[in-house]
Design an enzyme around this catalytic site. Structure first.
Site, short mmCIF file in Angstrom:
data_model
loop_
_atom_site.label_atom_id
_atom_site.label_comp_id
_atom_site.label_asym_id
_atom_site.label_seq_id
_atom_site.Cartn_x
_atom_site.Cartn_y
_atom_site.Cartn_z
N ASP A 195 0.64 -3.29 12.05
CA ASP A 195 1.17 -3.56 10.78
C ASP A 195 1.47 -4.97 10.72
O ASP A 195 2.58 -5.47 11.25
CB ASP A 195 2.26 -2.63 10.23
N ARG A 199 0.73 -1.27 -0.11
CA ARG A 199 0.04 -0.06 -0.12
C ARG A 199 0.80 1.16 -0.14
O ARG A 199 1.86 1.39 0.89
CB ARG A 199 -0.71 0.02 1.29
N THR A 223 -1.43 7.34 -0.70
CA THR A 223 -2.50 7.42 -1.16
C THR A 223 -3.44 6.30 -0.69
O THR A 223 -4.63 6.21 -0.92
CB THR A 223 -2.49 7.14 -2.74
N ASP A 270 4.94 -5.98 9.06
CA ASP A 270 6.05 -5.55 9.87
C ASP A 270 6.06 -6.63 11.24
O ASP A 270 7.30 -6.90 11.66
CB ASP A 270 5.87 -4.06 10.39
C1 PRP Z 1 -1.00 -4.48 4.41
C2 PRP Z 1 -1.87 -6.08 4.43
C3 PRP Z 1 -2.88 -5.95 3.28
C4 PRP Z 1 -3.02 -4.41 2.97
C5 PRP Z 1 -4.45 -3.92 3.48
O1 PRP Z 1 -0.02 -4.71 3.63
O2 PRP Z 1 -1.19 -6.91 4.70
O3 PRP Z 1 -2.06 -6.17 2.07
O4 PRP Z 1 -2.00 -3.67 3.85
O5 PRP Z 1 -4.77 -2.90 3.27
P1 PRP Z 1 -5.97 -2.05 2.29
O6 PRP Z 1 -6.82 -3.20 2.57
O7 PRP Z 1 -6.03 -0.84 2.75
O8 PRP Z 1 -5.27 -2.40 0.87
P2 PRP Z 1 1.17 -3.70 3.47
O9 PRP Z 1 0.88 -2.65 2.28
O10 PRP Z 1 1.61 -3.01 4.65
O11 PRP Z 1 2.35 -4.70 2.71
P3 PRP Z 1 3.22 -5.67 3.58
O12 PRP Z 1 2.11 -6.71 3.73
O13 PRP Z 1 4.38 -5.74 2.57
O14 PRP Z 1 3.62 -5.23 4.84
N1 URA Z 2 -2.35 -3.13 6.97
C1 URA Z 2 -2.06 -3.52 8.22
O1 URA Z 2 -0.84 -4.33 8.10
N2 URA Z 2 -2.60 -3.12 9.49
C2 URA Z 2 -3.60 -2.19 9.20
O2 URA Z 2 -4.01 -2.07 10.17
C3 URA Z 2 -3.92 -1.93 8.05
C4 URA Z 2 -3.40 -2.34 6.84
#
Ligand code: PRP
Ligand code: URA
Length: 209
Positions: free
Chosen positions: A200, A104, A108, A203
């Site tokens: 997160d 994400r 944005t 993370d």
């Molecule tokens: C997180 C999570 C989802 C997304 C959800 O990923 O694992 O993929 O955010 O958010 P959304 O419903 O608003 O799209 P992130 O972008 O943090 O990436 P990562 O898994 O690589 O940490």
């Molecule tokens: N992605 C995450 O990992 N946590 C949240 O709360 C939202 C998006």
């Protein structure tokens, strides 16, 4: 309208509460996501078709049942979705695994796709698309778009924590795809984090913050 089901099994709810706590270490977090993934798979696979098979036990012949050879694939949305794969794999070892990489954009909140790697026969498989978090819904919606573009017809989306905003957006975009979550939380904050959520997920799984 697609189905949205919160899987309220006591084991899932107990483990999810530990997962949410800020004191939970990365090691415990990984183990819990794995275990909850396995328990979710039990529920999500409830309607897999069975067929009869003739077998011999040590003392008698019988007509038993086995999975009807329907082909499955587990597709995690990277990175955090990876944490749910092994638990499901343990229950369904014949499944294939595809990967969709996206993150994400922090400004944005829109998902940015960076990798798609699928089994060659993905269009013929039933797919469990997995990601622990459904926040705005952007990542999950794009994940389903990626699968549908490759001809996949039978998709279930499986997450751990969902926000109402994400559920609404997903059902509008993909009314034909059923969704399963371990919890439906309250809302999203201004940064797009699920409240109360668990922080997160990527993370916490990989110890990157
Ligand atoms: C997180 C999570 C989802 C997304 C959800 O990923 O694992 O993929 O955010 O958010 P959304 O419903 O608003 O799209 P992130 O972008 O943090 O990436 P990562 O898994 O690589 O940490
Ligand atoms: N992605 C995450 O990992 N946590 C949240 O709360 C939202 C998006």
């Amino acid at each position: 309208m697609s189905k949205f089901q919160v899987v309220e099994h006591p084991l899932i709810q107990h483990k999810l509460s530990i997962l949410r706590r800020k004191e939970t270490s990365s090691k415990e977090f990984r183990e819990l996501v794995d275990e909850i993934g396995m328990l979710m798979a039990y529920e999500v696979s409830r309607d897999l078709p069975l067929e009869d098979v003739e077998i011999d036990t040590p003392v008698a012949h019988m007509t038993a049942q086995r999975l009807a050879g329907k082909k499955l694939a587990i597709v995690p949305i990277l990175r955090a979705g990876i944490g749910m794969v092994d638990g499901i794999y343990k229950l369904i070892p014949a499944a294939r695994v595809g990967h969709i990489g996206m993150y994400r954009d922090e400004e944005t909140l829109k998902p940015v796709e960076y990798l798609v790697k699928m089994p060659t026969d993905i269009a013929e498989r039933q797919v469990f698309l997995v990601d622990p978090m459904l926040a705005t819904g952007g990542s999950a919606i794009l994940g389903v778009d990626v699968l549908k573009k490759r001809g996949v017809k039978n998709i279930k989306f499986v997450c751990l924590v969902a926000a109402p905003e994400g559920v609404k957006a997903f059902q509008k975009a993909h009314p034909d795809v059923d969704m399963y979550a371990a919890a439906l939380d309250d809302h999203l904050n201004e940064q797009g984090y699920i409240i109360p959520g668990l922080g997160d997920a990527g993370d916490r799984l990989f110890g990157t913050k």
